[in-house]
Structures are given as C-alpha cells and as structure tokens.
Write a protein that holds these residues in place. Structure first.
Motif, PDB file in Angstrom:
ATOM      1  N   ASP A 151       0.802  -1.225   0.000  1.00 26.33           N
ATOM      2  CA  ASP A 151       0.000   0.000   0.000  1.00 26.33           C
ATOM      3  C   ASP A 151       0.837   1.279   0.000  1.00 26.33           C
ATOM      4  OD1 ASP A 151      -2.157  -1.668  -0.043  1.00 26.33           O
ATOM      5  OD2 ASP A 151      -3.137  -0.837   1.732  1.00 26.33           O
ATOM      6  N   PRO A 152       1.863   1.419   0.853  1.00 26.94           N
ATOM      7  CA  PRO A 152       2.666   2.645   0.790  1.00 26.94           C
ATOM      8  C   PRO A 152       3.348   2.826  -0.563  1.00 26.94           C
ATOM      9  CG  PRO A 152       3.100   1.448   2.827  1.00 26.94           C
ATOM     10  CD  PRO A 152       2.298   0.543   1.957  1.00 26.94           C
ATOM     11  N   ALA A 153       3.741   1.710  -1.171  1.00 26.99           N
ATOM     12  CA  ALA A 153       4.381   1.790  -2.482  1.00 26.99           C
ATOM     13  C   ALA A 153       3.374   2.193  -3.552  1.00 26.99           C
ATOM     14  CB  ALA A 153       5.020   0.448  -2.829  1.00 26.99           C
ATOM     15  N   LEU A 154       2.165   1.646  -3.484  1.00 28.85           N
ATOM     16  CA  LEU A 154       1.124   2.037  -4.437  1.00 28.85           C
ATOM     17  C   LEU A 154       0.777   3.513  -4.293  1.00 28.85           C
ATOM     18  CD1 LEU A 154      -1.247  -1.057  -4.307  1.00 28.85           C
ATOM     19  CD2 LEU A 154      -0.206  -0.109  -6.376  1.00 28.85           C
ATOM     20  N   GLU A 155       0.728   4.002  -3.058  1.00 33.32           N
ATOM     21  CA  GLU A 155       0.453   5.427  -2.846  1.00 33.32           C
ATOM     22  C   GLU A 155       1.532   6.283  -3.505  1.00 33.32           C
ATOM     23  OE1 GLU A 155      -0.150   6.205   1.323  1.00 33.32           O
ATOM     24  OE2 GLU A 155      -1.414   4.425   1.534  1.00 33.32           O
ATOM     25  N   ALA A 156       2.793   5.878  -3.343  1.00 26.00           N
ATOM     26  CA  ALA A 156       3.892   6.624  -3.971  1.00 26.00           C
ATOM     27  C   ALA A 156       3.793   6.562  -5.490  1.00 26.00           C
ATOM     28  CB  ALA A 156       5.231   6.068  -3.504  1.00 26.00           C
ATOM     29  N   ALA A 157       3.446   5.393  -6.026  1.00 24.11           N
ATOM     30  CA  ALA A 157       3.333   5.238  -7.474  1.00 24.11           C
ATOM     31  C   ALA A 157       2.198   6.091  -8.034  1.00 24.11           C
ATOM     32  CB  ALA A 157       3.117   3.770  -7.830  1.00 24.11           C
ATOM     33  N   LEU A 158       1.071   6.125  -7.328  1.00 19.42           N
ATOM     34  CA  LEU A 158      -0.078   6.913  -7.787  1.00 19.42           C
ATOM     35  C   LEU A 158       0.195   8.413  -7.737  1.00 19.42           C
ATOM     36  CD1 LEU A 158      -2.990   4.882  -6.164  1.00 19.42           C
ATOM     37  CD2 LEU A 158      -2.512   5.092  -8.603  1.00 19.42           C
ATOM     38  N   ARG A 159       1.100   8.824  -6.870  1.00 19.57           N
ATOM     39  CA  ARG A 159       1.461  10.239  -6.803  1.00 19.57           C
ATOM     40  C   ARG A 159       2.530  10.604  -7.834  1.00 19.57           C
ATOM     41  NH1 ARG A 159       0.835   9.452  -1.018  1.00 19.57           N
ATOM     42  NH2 ARG A 159       3.030   8.850  -0.890  1.00 19.57           N
ATOM     43  N   SER A 160       3.030   9.614  -8.552  1.00 18.76           N
ATOM     44  CA  SER A 160       4.117   9.822  -9.501  1.00 18.76           C
ATOM     45  C   SER A 160       3.600   9.764 -10.938  1.00 18.76           C
ATOM     46  CB  SER A 160       5.186   8.739  -9.303  1.00 18.76           C
ATOM     47  OG  SER A 160       4.761   7.515  -9.892  1.00 18.76           O
ATOM     48  N   ALA A 161       4.553   9.881 -11.870  1.00 20.76           N
ATOM     49  CA  ALA A 161       4.225   9.800 -13.303  1.00 20.76           C
ATOM     50  C   ALA A 161       4.491   8.415 -13.874  1.00 20.76           C
ATOM     51  CB  ALA A 161       5.033  10.839 -14.068  1.00 20.76           C
ATOM     52  N   CYS A 162       4.571   7.393 -13.038  1.00 23.13           N
ATOM     53  CA  CYS A 162       4.819   6.026 -13.528  1.00 23.13           C
ATOM     54  C   CYS A 162       3.945   5.721 -14.750  1.00 23.13           C
ATOM     55  CB  CYS A 162       4.510   5.003 -12.442  1.00 23.13           C
ATOM     56  SG  CYS A 162       5.749   4.835 -11.160  1.00 23.13           S
ATOM     57  N   PHE A 163       4.565   5.124 -15.780  1.00 21.09           N
ATOM     58  CA  PHE A 163       3.777   4.833 -16.981  1.00 21.09           C
ATOM     59  C   PHE A 163       2.910   3.593 -16.819  1.00 21.09           C
ATOM     60  CE2 PHE A 163       7.545   2.212 -17.919  1.00 21.09           C
ATOM     61  CZ  PHE A 163       6.995   1.073 -18.499  1.00 21.09           C
ATOM     62  N   TYR A 164       3.210   2.791 -15.799  1.00 24.44           N
ATOM     63  CA  TYR A 164       2.437   1.563 -15.556  1.00 24.44           C
ATOM     64  C   TYR A 164       2.398   1.317 -14.058  1.00 24.44           C
ATOM     65  CZ  TYR A 164       1.166  -3.391 -15.396  1.00 24.44           C
ATOM     66  OH  TYR A 164       0.543  -4.591 -15.117  1.00 24.44           O
ATOM     67  N   ILE A 165       1.223   0.954 -13.545  1.00 19.56           N
ATOM     68  CA  ILE A 165       1.073   0.547 -12.152  1.00 19.56           C
ATOM     69  C   ILE A 165       0.214  -0.710 -12.152  1.00 19.56           C
ATOM     70  CG2 ILE A 165       0.241   1.170  -9.854  1.00 19.56           C
ATOM     71  CD1 ILE A 165       0.477   4.113 -10.688  1.00 19.56           C
ATOM     72  N   GLY A 166       0.707  -1.770 -11.544  1.00 18.83           N
ATOM     73  CA  GLY A 166      -0.043  -3.019 -11.485  1.00 18.83           C
ATOM     74  C   GLY A 166       0.040  -3.636 -10.107  1.00 18.83           C
ATOM     75  N   ALA A 167      -1.001  -4.390  -9.734  1.00 21.01           N
ATOM     76  CA  ALA A 167      -1.026  -5.019  -8.416  1.00 21.01           C
ATOM     77  C   ALA A 167      -1.635  -6.411  -8.519  1.00 21.01           C
ATOM     78  CB  ALA A 167      -1.809  -4.166  -7.431  1.00 21.01           C
ATOM     79  N   LEU A 168      -0.958  -7.363  -7.906  1.00 19.13           N
ATOM     80  CA  LEU A 168      -1.410  -8.757  -7.912  1.00 19.13           C
ATOM     81  C   LEU A 168      -2.584  -8.933  -6.956  1.00 19.13           C
ATOM     82  CD1 LEU A 168      -0.561 -11.597  -9.042  1.00 19.13           C
ATOM     83  CD2 LEU A 168       0.723 -11.895  -6.898  1.00 19.13           C
ATOM     84  N   GLY A 169      -3.498  -9.812  -7.311  1.00 16.62           N
ATOM     85  CA  GLY A 169      -4.601 -10.115  -6.407  1.00 16.62           C
ATOM     86  C   GLY A 169      -5.906 -10.329  -7.157  1.00 16.62           C
TER      87      GLY A 169
END
Length: 230
Positions: A151-169
């Motif tokens: 979750d903390p990593a996803l929050e950081a990614a969502l606040r960034s310009a990452c071209f791709y964000i993915g999560a297992l589950g």
C-alpha cells in the motif's frame, strides 16, 4: 551541436526525462524537443511515434527530411515483493532491456542468492521509493499481498508519473485495496491507473506465466500511446 542544446540535453538525461533532437537534414539546423513539450510541436505525431519506439530515425514531414535523435531513459520496473513471480521476472526483464529493482524489507527473501545481479532495496517502501524516485519511464508492480508493504508503495506510485502501475490479487482483494486507497484520499480517477487483475489475459497460472503476462502488459503500455497521470 549548440552548447545550449547540449547543456539542456544533459540536464534532461540526468533527470531521466526524454528528449528528441530534431535536425533539418538540408540546413543542418537543430532544435531540442522535451517530452513535456512534444504535444505542442509541429512534428508532434511523428515525434511521439519515434519516442514510443525509443529509436532514432530519418523521417519526412512537410516536404522536408529530418533526423530525429531520440534520447529516452532506460525503462525501469520497480517491484515490491521478493517472491517467486519476481524471481521469474528477473531474467525475462533483462532480455527485454528493462532494469529491474526489487523492494522488500523481508531480508530472508530479498537475497542476492535468490536474485543474482538484481538491485535489491531492503528498506520499507516509503523510504526505498523516495530514494529511488519514480518517473515516467518507471513501471511499478506490487506483488507481496501484504498491505503494509504494497500500500505505501502504491500510494507513492499513484502520486508519480509512472507509466504503468499493477497489483497482484483477485478482484475481491483489489476491492479491499481500493477501499484502503480511498480512505487515504485517492479517488476513482487515480486508482483506475492500477492494472488489476495484473497482466495480459493469457490464462497464466504458474509464477513464470504470471511474470510473462505482467511484462507483456508493461511492454504494451510502454510502446503504446501514453496517457498522462491524473
């Protein structure tokens, strides 16, 4: 090359931002187009195409020939979770010229023996990602199933310009994840950036197949038209 152009080019390279040097073949005149300014450029369509490909090329536009020198940062994949899937991803990512970084504070899992030649960060994600930095040439993948790590990593990614964000589950797991992200202020527009279920739909079942599906989706996103983060 003009010294001002060279200085700007070097600054953009150091900041992991893409540029294209446009050279008029007939006159030799040059200008540097930053990725942030690409949409407003007269050659926007052809520049975007070459930038997606990450390749320099000789092109024709408006009856003129231009050589486009593309400078794009090496794409990077940042993964939370030193797990079986990320073990399978490591050699595949190398073949695809993707720099892989594993973030996992569980030092029993994040070991050089399990990840030879891979950069390992064993700080907690909020510290690790702050030092690493996430940019428009970074893909982020959450694989631990542990909200304390993902979750903390996803929050950081969502606040960034990452071209791709993915999560297992599963969809149920992702639903609970969305509730947690909403509770800390992320709206639906923001969380729609998360690819979940993660990876291309190839019916993957083994760790290696899941790794393949994830990397396939990352490459598809990298080479396709970019959508700016909200």
């Amino acid at each position: 090359m003009d010294l001002a152009i060279l200085s700007t080019l070097n600054a953009e390279r150091a900041a992991r931002r893409a540029t294209i040097l446009v050279t008029d073949v007939e006159s030799g005149a040059q200008r540097l187009v930053k990725a942030a300014d690409l949409a407003a450029d007269p050659l926007a369509e052809v520049l975007e195409k070459q930038l997606r490909m990450g390749k320099s090329a000789l092109v024709e536009a408006d009856g003129k020939a231009f050589f486009l020198t593309v400078q794009a940062p090496p794409p990077r994949v940042v993964v939370t979770g030193a797990v079986h899937i990320s073990q399978a991803m490591a050699p595949m990512a190398k073949l695809l010229d993707l720099d892989l970084v594993i973030v996992d504070p569980r030092t029993a899992f994040a070991t050089p023996e399990r990840f030879p030649g891979v950069r390992l960060l064993t700080d907690w994600p909020d510290e690790a990602l702050a030092s690493l930095g996430l940019d428009g040439y970074t893909a982020f993948v959450a694989l631990t199933h542990d909200p304390k790590i993902d979750d903390p990593a996803l929050e950081a990614a969502l606040r960034s310009a990452c071209f791709y964000i993915g999560a297992l589950g599963s969809r149920k797991t992702h639903g609970r994840r969305l509730e947690r992200l909403a509770a800390v202020g992320f709206d639906e527009t923001a969380t729609q950036r998360i690819h979940a279920p993660i990876g291309l739909d190839i019916g993957a079942v083994s760790p290696a197949e899941i790794a393949l599906a994830i990397l396939g989706e990352i490459v598809k996103t990298l080479r396709g038209p970019r959508r700016a983060p909200a």
